[in-house]
Design a protein around this motif. Sequence first.
Motif, PDB file in Angstrom:
ATOM      1  N   TYR A 123      -9.685   1.129  14.101  1.00  0.00           N
ATOM      2  CA  TYR A 123      -8.369   0.648  14.412  1.00  0.00           C
ATOM      3  C   TYR A 123      -8.342  -0.762  14.580  1.00  0.00           C
ATOM      4  O   TYR A 123      -7.199  -1.508  14.366  1.00  0.00           O
ATOM      5  CB  TYR A 123      -7.731   1.459  15.588  1.00  0.00           C
ATOM      6  CG  TYR A 123      -7.171   3.004  15.374  1.00  0.00           C
ATOM      7  CD1 TYR A 123      -6.774   3.188  14.013  1.00  0.00           C
ATOM      8  CD2 TYR A 123      -7.452   3.908  16.122  1.00  0.00           C
ATOM      9  CE1 TYR A 123      -6.299   4.521  13.709  1.00  0.00           C
ATOM     10  CE2 TYR A 123      -7.004   5.133  15.882  1.00  0.00           C
ATOM     11  CZ  TYR A 123      -6.545   5.687  14.735  1.00  0.00           C
ATOM     12  OH  TYR A 123      -5.897   6.661  14.538  1.00  0.00           O
ATOM     13  N   LEU A 173      -8.221  -2.492  11.867  1.00  0.00           N
ATOM     14  CA  LEU A 173      -6.892  -2.598  10.923  1.00  0.00           C
ATOM     15  C   LEU A 173      -5.783  -3.368  11.642  1.00  0.00           C
ATOM     16  O   LEU A 173      -4.696  -3.029  11.206  1.00  0.00           O
ATOM     17  CB  LEU A 173      -6.689  -1.042  10.916  1.00  0.00           C
ATOM     18  CG  LEU A 173      -7.384  -0.287   9.936  1.00  0.00           C
ATOM     19  CD1 LEU A 173      -6.999   1.183  10.028  1.00  0.00           C
ATOM     20  CD2 LEU A 173      -6.917  -0.792   8.531  1.00  0.00           C
ATOM     21  N   ASN A 174      -5.887  -4.141  12.603  1.00  0.00           N
ATOM     22  CA  ASN A 174      -4.948  -4.884  13.429  1.00  0.00           C
ATOM     23  C   ASN A 174      -3.961  -3.622  14.078  1.00  0.00           C
ATOM     24  O   ASN A 174      -2.889  -4.043  14.256  1.00  0.00           O
ATOM     25  CB  ASN A 174      -4.031  -5.346  12.167  1.00  0.00           C
ATOM     26  CG  ASN A 174      -2.908  -6.605  12.940  1.00  0.00           C
ATOM     27  OD1 ASN A 174      -3.071  -6.951  14.063  1.00  0.00           O
ATOM     28  ND2 ASN A 174      -2.037  -6.810  12.194  1.00  0.00           N
ATOM     29  N   ALA A 175      -4.777  -2.765  14.574  1.00  0.00           N
ATOM     30  CA  ALA A 175      -3.698  -1.780  15.197  1.00  0.00           C
ATOM     31  C   ALA A 175      -4.212  -1.850  16.625  1.00  0.00           C
ATOM     32  O   ALA A 175      -4.864  -0.856  16.898  1.00  0.00           O
ATOM     33  CB  ALA A 175      -3.936  -0.190  14.736  1.00  0.00           C
ATOM     34  N   ASP A 176      -4.086  -2.722  17.216  1.00  0.00           N
ATOM     35  CA  ASP A 176      -4.610  -2.954  18.606  1.00  0.00           C
ATOM     36  C   ASP A 176      -4.130  -1.759  19.647  1.00  0.00           C
ATOM     37  O   ASP A 176      -5.020  -1.417  20.519  1.00  0.00           O
ATOM     38  CB  ASP A 176      -4.419  -4.411  19.352  1.00  0.00           C
ATOM     39  CG  ASP A 176      -2.882  -4.962  19.000  1.00  0.00           C
ATOM     40  OD1 ASP A 176      -2.244  -4.259  18.513  1.00  0.00           O
ATOM     41  OD2 ASP A 176      -2.818  -6.227  19.360  1.00  0.00           O
ATOM     42  N   PHE A 177      -2.908  -1.841  19.789  1.00  0.00           N
ATOM     43  CA  PHE A 177      -2.255  -0.658  20.682  1.00  0.00           C
ATOM     44  C   PHE A 177      -2.982   0.677  20.506  1.00  0.00           C
ATOM     45  O   PHE A 177      -3.351   1.230  21.315  1.00  0.00           O
ATOM     46  CB  PHE A 177      -0.969  -0.658  20.505  1.00  0.00           C
ATOM     47  CG  PHE A 177      -0.209   0.175  21.483  1.00  0.00           C
ATOM     48  CD1 PHE A 177       0.042  -0.351  22.520  1.00  0.00           C
ATOM     49  CD2 PHE A 177       0.429   1.262  21.381  1.00  0.00           C
ATOM     50  CE1 PHE A 177       0.500   0.095  23.780  1.00  0.00           C
ATOM     51  CE2 PHE A 177       1.129   2.236  22.068  1.00  0.00           C
ATOM     52  CZ  PHE A 177       1.120   1.684  23.565  1.00  0.00           C
ATOM     53  N   LEU A 178      -3.050   1.085  19.250  1.00  0.00           N
ATOM     54  CA  LEU A 178      -3.353   2.296  18.828  1.00  0.00           C
ATOM     55  C   LEU A 178      -4.973   2.299  19.189  1.00  0.00           C
ATOM     56  O   LEU A 178      -5.372   3.620  19.496  1.00  0.00           O
ATOM     57  CB  LEU A 178      -3.486   2.605  17.437  1.00  0.00           C
ATOM     58  CG  LEU A 178      -2.472   3.254  16.731  1.00  0.00           C
ATOM     59  CD1 LEU A 178      -2.465   3.315  15.241  1.00  0.00           C
ATOM     60  CD2 LEU A 178      -2.031   4.469  17.124  1.00  0.00           C
ATOM     61  N   ALA A 203      -6.522   1.051  21.762  1.00  0.00           N
ATOM     62  CA  ALA A 203      -6.380   1.226  23.040  1.00  0.00           C
ATOM     63  C   ALA A 203      -6.089   2.597  23.608  1.00  0.00           C
ATOM     64  O   ALA A 203      -6.482   3.229  24.596  1.00  0.00           O
ATOM     65  CB  ALA A 203      -5.486   0.262  24.096  1.00  0.00           C
ATOM     66  N   THR A 204      -4.982   2.927  22.811  1.00  0.00           N
ATOM     67  CA  THR A 204      -4.520   4.576  23.086  1.00  0.00           C
ATOM     68  C   THR A 204      -5.396   5.393  22.524  1.00  0.00           C
ATOM     69  O   THR A 204      -5.667   6.169  23.574  1.00  0.00           O
ATOM     70  CB  THR A 204      -3.347   4.818  22.283  1.00  0.00           C
ATOM     71  OG1 THR A 204      -2.487   3.505  22.376  1.00  0.00           O
ATOM     72  CG2 THR A 204      -2.457   5.930  22.442  1.00  0.00           C
ATOM     73  N   GLN A 205      -6.151   5.168  21.607  1.00  0.00           N
ATOM     74  CA  GLN A 205      -7.352   6.070  21.237  1.00  0.00           C
ATOM     75  C   GLN A 205      -8.232   6.293  22.393  1.00  0.00           C
ATOM     76  O   GLN A 205      -8.719   7.490  22.800  1.00  0.00           O
ATOM     77  CB  GLN A 205      -7.962   5.763  20.054  1.00  0.00           C
ATOM     78  CG  GLN A 205      -9.065   6.300  19.565  1.00  0.00           C
ATOM     79  CD  GLN A 205      -8.952   7.450  18.520  1.00  0.00           C
ATOM     80  OE1 GLN A 205      -7.689   7.817  18.301  1.00  0.00           O
ATOM     81  NE2 GLN A 205      -9.613   8.140  17.941  1.00  0.00           N
ATOM     82  N   LEU A 206      -8.522   4.969  23.051  1.00  0.00           N
ATOM     83  CA  LEU A 206      -9.706   4.926  24.098  1.00  0.00           C
ATOM     84  C   LEU A 206      -9.288   5.916  25.104  1.00  0.00           C
ATOM     85  O   LEU A 206      -9.837   6.471  25.729  1.00  0.00           O
ATOM     86  CB  LEU A 206      -9.976   3.638  24.295  1.00  0.00           C
ATOM     87  CG  LEU A 206     -10.904   2.933  23.567  1.00  0.00           C
ATOM     88  CD1 LEU A 206     -11.484   1.539  24.305  1.00  0.00           C
ATOM     89  CD2 LEU A 206     -12.235   3.570  23.464  1.00  0.00           C
ATOM     90  N   THR A 223       0.930  -6.090  17.851  1.00  0.00           N
ATOM     91  CA  THR A 223       1.823  -5.215  17.636  1.00  0.00           C
ATOM     92  C   THR A 223       2.387  -4.361  18.650  1.00  0.00           C
ATOM     93  O   THR A 223       3.392  -3.348  18.392  1.00  0.00           O
ATOM     94  CB  THR A 223       0.990  -3.986  16.682  1.00  0.00           C
ATOM     95  OG1 THR A 223       0.104  -3.482  17.507  1.00  0.00           O
ATOM     96  CG2 THR A 223       0.151  -4.406  15.536  1.00  0.00           C
ATOM     97  N   VAL A 224       2.044  -4.656  19.997  1.00  0.00           N
ATOM     98  CA  VAL A 224       2.598  -3.921  21.140  1.00  0.00           C
ATOM     99  C   VAL A 224       4.171  -4.173  20.833  1.00  0.00           C
ATOM    100  O   VAL A 224       4.842  -3.077  21.186  1.00  0.00           O
ATOM    101  CB  VAL A 224       2.028  -4.651  22.535  1.00  0.00           C
ATOM    102  CG1 VAL A 224       2.425  -3.963  23.440  1.00  0.00           C
ATOM    103  CG2 VAL A 224       0.442  -4.512  22.172  1.00  0.00           C
TER     104      VAL A 224
END
Lengths: 100, 402, 175
Positions: free
Chosen positions: C45, C48-53, C55-58, C136-137
């Motif tokens: 993620y 893929l430039n999905a930083d928020f995703l 962190a959410t995944q973690l 993206t946040v």
Amino acid sequence: MSLFWYLSVSFVLFFCGIAVMIARKNIIAILLGIELILNAAALNFAAYTRFLNQNLDGHIMSLFIIIIAAAEAAVGLAIVIRFYQIRESIHIDDATQLQH
Amino acid sequence: MNPTFVTYLEQFLGYPATNLMAAVFFLVAVSILVGVMATIGGLGTYAERKISADIQARIGPNRVGPFGLLQMLADGVKMILKEDIIPSKADKLIFILAPMMAMFGVFATLAVLPFSSGLTLTDLNIGVFYVLGVGSFVGVAIFLGGYASNSKWSMLGGMRGASQIISYEIPVTLSILVAVTMAGGLSFSTLVEAQTGLPHGWYLFHNPFSFIAFFVLFIGALAETNRAPFDLPEAESELVSGYHTEYTGMRFGFFALAEYVEVFVVCGIAAALFLGGYKVPFDLGNGEVLSNALMNIPFLKMVVPMTNGTPIFKLLGSGLGQLLQLGSFFTKTLALYYVVIWIRWTLPRLRVDTLMTLCWKYLTPIALFNLLGAATWMVVFHGKSIYQIIFESGAAQAVGGH
Amino acid sequence: MFDKLLFFSSFLLTISGAAMVLGSKDLVRACIALLACLFGVAGLYATLNADFLAATQLVVYAGGVVILMLFAIMLTGGSNNAVNRFGINKVPSMGDGKTLAFGILSGAVATLTIFKITKNVFIDYNLQEIPGYSSTVEQIGQLLVTNHVLAFEISSILLLGALIGAAVIARPRKS
């Protein structure tokens, strides 16, 4: 890195998830497989968002998938624990009450 | 890209770094930071002994080095030289993996900890969220350490540790969200820059809700780092030594070091979110005031040739500002660290059920109420702090009154 | 270069984690392999430039789901009897060679079916120019309370239902 790599990761995750779900007889292990499958789907959404169109609806979809995975794990494990209290087993073949 | 330590260095030194140089800079900074933090973790054990001795009217370690300061080196040597025992019935892979995972979880949070405006390894735009995510590896590590030892004491300690950590994550996260709501961003630079150097601009005194949130965060952080009065996972009177009963030598050292560094990190986060972080009073931190002041000292003017001297003053002022910021951050963090140790040697340990009662019946509802209250405050008073409201109404009365 | 490094390490972590979930005979080790796999997905993620995703995944998986799974394993790990209540031999709880073969076969069938269906999407799209990285946040936050507010509220109701339901189901009852 192109879309291909991410989709191949997602295919591998999906494959392993299905295989784990079928191969294991332990309910918790089956839940592990479900987590893998959900992650494959979420990864696909994020990959398509990056490489195909940059609107963030795919990210939102992945977020909801993660939320649903968390809710599913919580309820699923609660059912497992309840099942263990009744049957003292978490073997999937012992869950046969509805068959009779 | 996020602003990192390397981008700051580029500004500071005045020329762009190439890719390779950036990597080298970064590696050097990371290794220095890890070394410094490991030393701080070691000094934490020393401080713990000294302060506990002080509280119990003893002297504490005083044999090795001046004031016993080198005690931690002696301890480290002892730990390395000790035999490294893995119980024969233990799950070897997980047994080896668990301490590393604890170290990983703690040291990965250092990447975003804002030591000063320049010395932040990387200023992620999801900073706080990242800390929460990576920090939860410690809970898994404690659980696995307890499981892999294959001993009843360890198992009970690990179970307690994991349940405690995931329970207290909720009030902690809700309290952090209070600060995030007020600053309007997840990155540490946003959160810290929204506050001021003097206490009236800290989020602690911003409104009553953030005041409560800080204490909920602090109590929750004590529980998350397994510190007394919440040190049930390693309650030595009940569980021998809890999840690290079977660990010896350096593996035990990893767990201990992870705990001490985690306490520092958590205190640093509390300081950054609510106590103004690295901000120095009167804007001394950003270096411009300092460099201007340095330029106006007549003695220095005579010594330094003024033809090309201005950049030197800027460099000097900026560097001094960074040092002041570091000092401000470390003062606040170490003060909180002292309070943590102080609490440990003053309060008795809770029972397991009272621990869970405190979390679920008191802290979580309070934190929820707080979050709602802080959000309402931000809407109703347009984000002004209590100080601003009183000051402005007073100013309005002074102007518009008699 | 760093992107490639991050990608390939996450790639290896994900693939090997998933393979270990499939191959491991020990439930706790399978759980840890799942954690490694999910950590790798978080790394993917991040690329893929999905930083928020990421962190959410973690936060959700490392901090929540995996610990929950480990807890459930510890709370239910007791019995290992090999026969069910009718006296018939059970398949071992982590499966044997036969179930593994069936699993791999059915996994292959399902994966190939999906591959067949999505083949056009998979190959034919010519990818456009990929923009650089950006945060993206803020955008996700705005989307959540504008375009997707209904889904957001419904998911909150779902989570509340799951919370209460899990607590009610798992509560020990005297009988």
